[in-house]
Scaffold this motif. Structure first.
Motif, mmCIF file in Angstrom:
data_model
loop_
_atom_site.group_PDB
_atom_site.id
_atom_site.type_symbol
_atom_site.label_atom_id
_atom_site.label_comp_id
_atom_site.label_asym_id
_atom_site.label_seq_id
_atom_site.Cartn_x
_atom_site.Cartn_y
_atom_site.Cartn_z
ATOM 1 N N ASP B 113 29.464 -78.245 67.670
ATOM 2 C CA ASP B 113 28.558 -77.738 68.137
ATOM 3 C C ASP B 113 28.482 -75.960 67.819
ATOM 4 O O ASP B 113 29.239 -75.470 67.356
ATOM 5 N N PRO B 114 27.150 -75.800 67.600
ATOM 6 C CA PRO B 114 26.726 -74.538 67.211
ATOM 7 C C PRO B 114 27.207 -73.179 68.177
ATOM 8 O O PRO B 114 27.231 -73.448 69.293
ATOM 9 N N VAL B 115 27.520 -72.205 67.487
ATOM 10 C CA VAL B 115 27.893 -71.034 68.030
ATOM 11 C C VAL B 115 26.498 -70.330 68.469
ATOM 12 O O VAL B 115 25.616 -70.240 67.763
ATOM 13 N N ASP B 116 26.509 -69.942 69.872
ATOM 14 C CA ASP B 116 25.491 -69.146 70.354
ATOM 15 C C ASP B 116 25.579 -67.765 69.406
ATOM 16 O O ASP B 116 26.524 -67.014 69.779
ATOM 17 N N ARG B 149 24.764 -70.144 60.386
ATOM 18 C CA ARG B 149 24.991 -70.387 61.726
ATOM 19 C C ARG B 149 26.555 -70.781 61.794
ATOM 20 O O ARG B 149 27.092 -71.090 60.889
ATOM 21 N N GLY B 150 27.242 -70.368 63.025
ATOM 22 C CA GLY B 150 28.679 -70.598 63.190
ATOM 23 C C GLY B 150 28.794 -71.816 64.130
ATOM 24 O O GLY B 150 27.731 -72.328 64.583
ATOM 25 N N TRP B 151 29.932 -72.774 63.719
ATOM 26 C CA TRP B 151 30.083 -73.779 64.400
ATOM 27 C C TRP B 151 31.434 -73.839 65.159
ATOM 28 O O TRP B 151 32.494 -73.167 64.813
ATOM 29 N N PRO B 160 32.774 -69.132 61.392
ATOM 30 C CA PRO B 160 32.123 -68.009 62.100
ATOM 31 C C PRO B 160 30.648 -68.084 61.668
ATOM 32 O O PRO B 160 30.196 -68.667 60.691
ATOM 33 N N ALA B 161 30.020 -67.595 62.802
ATOM 34 C CA ALA B 161 28.368 -67.140 62.403
ATOM 35 C C ALA B 161 28.411 -65.780 61.703
ATOM 36 O O ALA B 161 29.400 -64.840 61.907
#
Lengths: 176, 176
Positions: B113-116, B149-151, B160-161
């Motif tokens: 899932d993507p990191v906000d 994008r980070g995951w 990392p993002a």
């Protein structure tokens, strides 16, 4: 354990009486024997669990790969359908085609490789026949067309290929 | 084990002599004690390895997911760059955009899932600052832009993002 301890506690201080001594020696020998047997059984269990643990680690890793890769295969299918339809925008098309090449390489890097199908003998371990069609140019039992690509994960099957197979001669004969 | 056996063999038939008997009882008691200690240690090792095995299985599964998912993230990046460039072929573009939605869903299903990032406070556990920029509209220490994008994979970081962060007030002050 309990029996050995009881024997010890109960006979402490009686070591001067030969008959009781004999009994105590017998009791201790039996207890020691039991204890050694118990140790051997536990040692065997121990070795078993250690061997199993190493096999299970490999399987768990494989499970993780499978869980991650399986949902991505329909994404590649979708990208390939889009590319197969073609486009009037060559630049955009080339960008998407490049992404498709990256995708196949990434699946390979992640552990997944395509199953060979077209032109190969039908193999029920990796192929799922969705059609059997008589053919003049293709040998019976040979895969003629791939409807959905199959994928392997190492020496396991990730997803079977859905294929159309050239009808075997016998089958064609019996249909007449 | 050897000492206990030696004791048994050496003293077989001597059980009528009290002094030898005393020695034999002592020897057997010590051997039994040793054997019981040995059993307890092995039992403790056994429980340890069993507990560790269950933790290691979870980690191995996670490793498998990570190995499968990590190479696919740049593929999604590539697809997003293609989409960001736009196309003069709306049908083809829509096919590719649909594939992109499938891709994000498949990564979620596979565990990623993507990191906000944008609008959140910079968090060194999931963000990698590739730029620090003074801003009049964004609070210092807040992520202004996401470069990559980070995951996440469950509660671990997959990638990392890469972000640009609004410069902290102190830093801006010290630059004057």
């Amino acid at each position: 354990m309990r029996r050995a301890d009881d024997g010890k506690d109960g006979l402490e201080g009686d070591t001067s009486q030969p008959a009781v001594q004999d009994e105590e020696v017998e009791r201790l020998r039996r207890a020691l024997d039991d204890e050694q047997q118990r140790h051997l059984r536990l040692r065997a269990d121990f070795e078993n669990i250690r061997r199993r643990a190493s096999r299970e680690l490999e399987a768990a890793r494989r499970d993780g790969q499978r869980a991650a890769l399986l949902p991505l295969l329909p994404v590649l299918d979708s990208l390939e359908r889009a590319l197969a339809a073609g486009s009037t925008d060559p630049d955009f098309y080339e960008g998407v085609a490049a992404t498709h090449r990256l995708f196949v390489n990434a699946l390979h890097e992640g552990g997944a490789d395509p199953v060979d199908s077209v032109g190969r003998p039908f193999d029920p371990k990796v192929h799922e026949a969705v059609g059997v069609v008589p053919s003049k140019s293709v040998e019976p039992g040979i895969v003629m067309r791939e409807i959905q690509r199959g994928w392997r994960l190492g020496d396991e099957l990730l997803r079977p290929a859905q294929v159309v197979v050239a009808a075997p001669q016998e089958a064609s004969d019996s249909w007449r």
